[in-house]
Motif scaffolding. Structure first.
Motif, PDB file in Angstrom:
ATOM      1  N   SER A  77      -6.916 -61.165 -55.604  1.00 26.41           N
ATOM      2  CA  SER A  77      -7.254 -60.604 -56.913  1.00 26.41           C
ATOM      3  C   SER A  77      -7.611 -61.709 -57.888  1.00 26.41           C
ATOM      4  O   SER A  77      -8.549 -61.573 -58.682  1.00 26.41           O
ATOM      5  CB  SER A  77      -6.074 -59.787 -57.464  1.00 26.41           C
ATOM      6  N   GLY A  84     -11.070 -63.006 -57.243  1.00 24.76           N
ATOM      7  CA  GLY A  84     -12.065 -62.068 -57.739  1.00 24.76           C
ATOM      8  C   GLY A  84     -12.212 -62.111 -59.251  1.00 24.76           C
ATOM      9  O   GLY A  84     -13.331 -62.087 -59.777  1.00 24.76           O
ATOM     10  N   TYR A 120     -13.454 -63.641 -48.937  1.00 30.63           N
ATOM     11  CA  TYR A 120     -13.925 -63.024 -50.178  1.00 30.63           C
ATOM     12  C   TYR A 120     -15.404 -62.672 -50.078  1.00 30.63           C
ATOM     13  O   TYR A 120     -15.844 -61.655 -50.615  1.00 30.63           O
ATOM     14  CB  TYR A 120     -13.683 -63.967 -51.351  1.00 30.63           C
ATOM     15  N   PHE A 121     -16.195 -63.499 -49.391  1.00 33.04           N
ATOM     16  CA  PHE A 121     -17.619 -63.217 -49.213  1.00 33.04           C
ATOM     17  C   PHE A 121     -17.946 -62.776 -47.792  1.00 33.04           C
ATOM     18  O   PHE A 121     -19.062 -62.930 -47.320  1.00 33.04           O
ATOM     19  CB  PHE A 121     -18.460 -64.436 -49.576  1.00 33.04           C
ATOM     20  N   GLN A 148     -18.730 -55.807 -49.023  1.00 31.91           N
ATOM     21  CA  GLN A 148     -18.226 -55.549 -50.354  1.00 31.91           C
ATOM     22  C   GLN A 148     -17.071 -56.488 -50.671  1.00 31.91           C
ATOM     23  O   GLN A 148     -16.433 -57.038 -49.787  1.00 31.91           O
ATOM     24  CB  GLN A 148     -17.768 -54.090 -50.475  1.00 31.91           C
ATOM     25  N   GLU A 149     -16.816 -56.647 -51.958  1.00 34.63           N
ATOM     26  CA  GLU A 149     -15.722 -57.498 -52.409  1.00 34.63           C
ATOM     27  C   GLU A 149     -14.407 -56.943 -51.857  1.00 34.63           C
ATOM     28  O   GLU A 149     -14.051 -55.798 -52.101  1.00 34.63           O
ATOM     29  CB  GLU A 149     -15.698 -57.522 -53.937  1.00 34.63           C
ATOM     30  N   LEU A 204     -11.281 -56.670 -52.478  1.00 31.93           N
ATOM     31  CA  LEU A 204     -10.129 -56.675 -53.364  1.00 31.93           C
ATOM     32  C   LEU A 204      -9.107 -55.650 -52.897  1.00 31.93           C
ATOM     33  O   LEU A 204      -9.455 -54.575 -52.392  1.00 31.93           O
ATOM     34  CB  LEU A 204     -10.560 -56.373 -54.793  1.00 31.93           C
TER      35      LEU A 204
END
Length: 286
Positions: A80, A83, A254-255, A282-283, A285
């Motif tokens: 988190s 992000g 994350y990517f 997608q991210e 999170l």
């Protein structure tokens, strides 16, 4: 009290996490200090100090094996934070009236992984020199003209941490050897789906029993900075906090990438850093 079927024999959930927060508070860090103030390294170090206190406390109680929730919590917390920092940084960078060439916010459309790796290796070797007085060599292989779109600061952070681990392992294994330490090999491969960076060392490897624990925040093959009985007031840049690998894997994921470790005990370790180049995820999170 049970949490998701795990018995804690009277250890309450809030008490377990309270130890983490109390550990950080004892070092002068309240919650607002965690919330996006200061650098990533400073925040990670403060968190690591609290986790080290938790590790010592639970070690005395023999509860170090039942900490799945702790690791899941920290994974969610750091993902988190990555992000949010990415969102804030991208917003600020997009409003820069004079952005650097080839940059769209924090994302550089022409990142040279060989150049970033070279800079990260130089930084890691400098840290190794400051700690041990010398540093093994690092051989870098790859096309210096190859570029792709990525966040160079993320890439630098990951390669720096991975090289730092290899440098420490090789340096400590060959510290008293009559021959020169073998060089570390870093290879950059340009694939269709991924850009992969492989880092190979001959630092002795990791025992097979320890491999499942290398992704946790309470395990490290290095001597803990708190092993002497008192936590340090300043971070030891080389190793000992157990954060390098799990944090690097979060940056990679994350990517849409990943981080894999293959080790041969008695010889060395190969680390594969996969960087997604298709921009089709997608991210992640929590």
């Amino acid at each position: 009290m049970a949490w998701h079927g795990v018995g804690w024999d009277g250890m309450a959930w809030h008490a377990m996490y309270g130890t983490v927060w109390h550990g950080m508070a004892s070092h002068g860090m309240a919650w607002h200090g965690i919330a996006w103030h200061g650098s990533t390294c400073g925040m990670a170090w403060q968190m690591a100090m609290g986790i080290n206190e938790l590790k010592q406390d639970l070690g005395r109680k023999g509860r170090l094996d039942d900490l799945l929730e702790i690791h899941q919590f920290l994974d969610r917390f750091y993902m988190s934070r990555i992000g949010i920092r990415m969102l804030i940084g991208q917003h600020v960078a997009l409003h820069d009236p004079n952005p650097p060439p080839h940059f769209n916010g924090l994302i550089c459309t022409k990142v040279s992984p060989v150049d970033v790796a070279r800079n990260a290796v130089d930084d890691a070797r400098s840290a190794c020199m400051r700690t041990y007085g010398s540093a093994p060599g690092v051989e870098i292989y790859g096309d210096p003209d190859f570029t792709f779109a990525y966040v160079p600061t993320h890439l630098h952070q990951m390669v720096f941490e991975l090289c730092k681990n290899s440098l420490r392992a090789v340096q400590e294994r060959f510290a008293d050897a009559d021959t020169d330490s073998p060089p570390i090999r870093l290879v950059v491969a340009d694939g269709i789906e991924d850009v992969t960076i492989k880092i190979s060392d001959e630092g002795g490897g990791i025992p097979r029993s320890g491999l499942p624990r290398i992704w946790t925040y309470l395990y490290t093959t290095a001597r803990s900075p708190a092993a002497g009985g008192a936590l340090q007031d300043t971070p030891s840049i080389m190793a000992g906090y157990g954060y390098g690998l799990p944090i690097s894997r979060l940056y990679a994921r994350y990517f849409g990438g990943d981080l894999q470790v293959v080790s041969m005990e008695g010889y060395g370790t190969d680390v594969y850093l996969h960087l997604n180049r298709l921009a089709n995820v997608q991210e992640p999170l929590p």
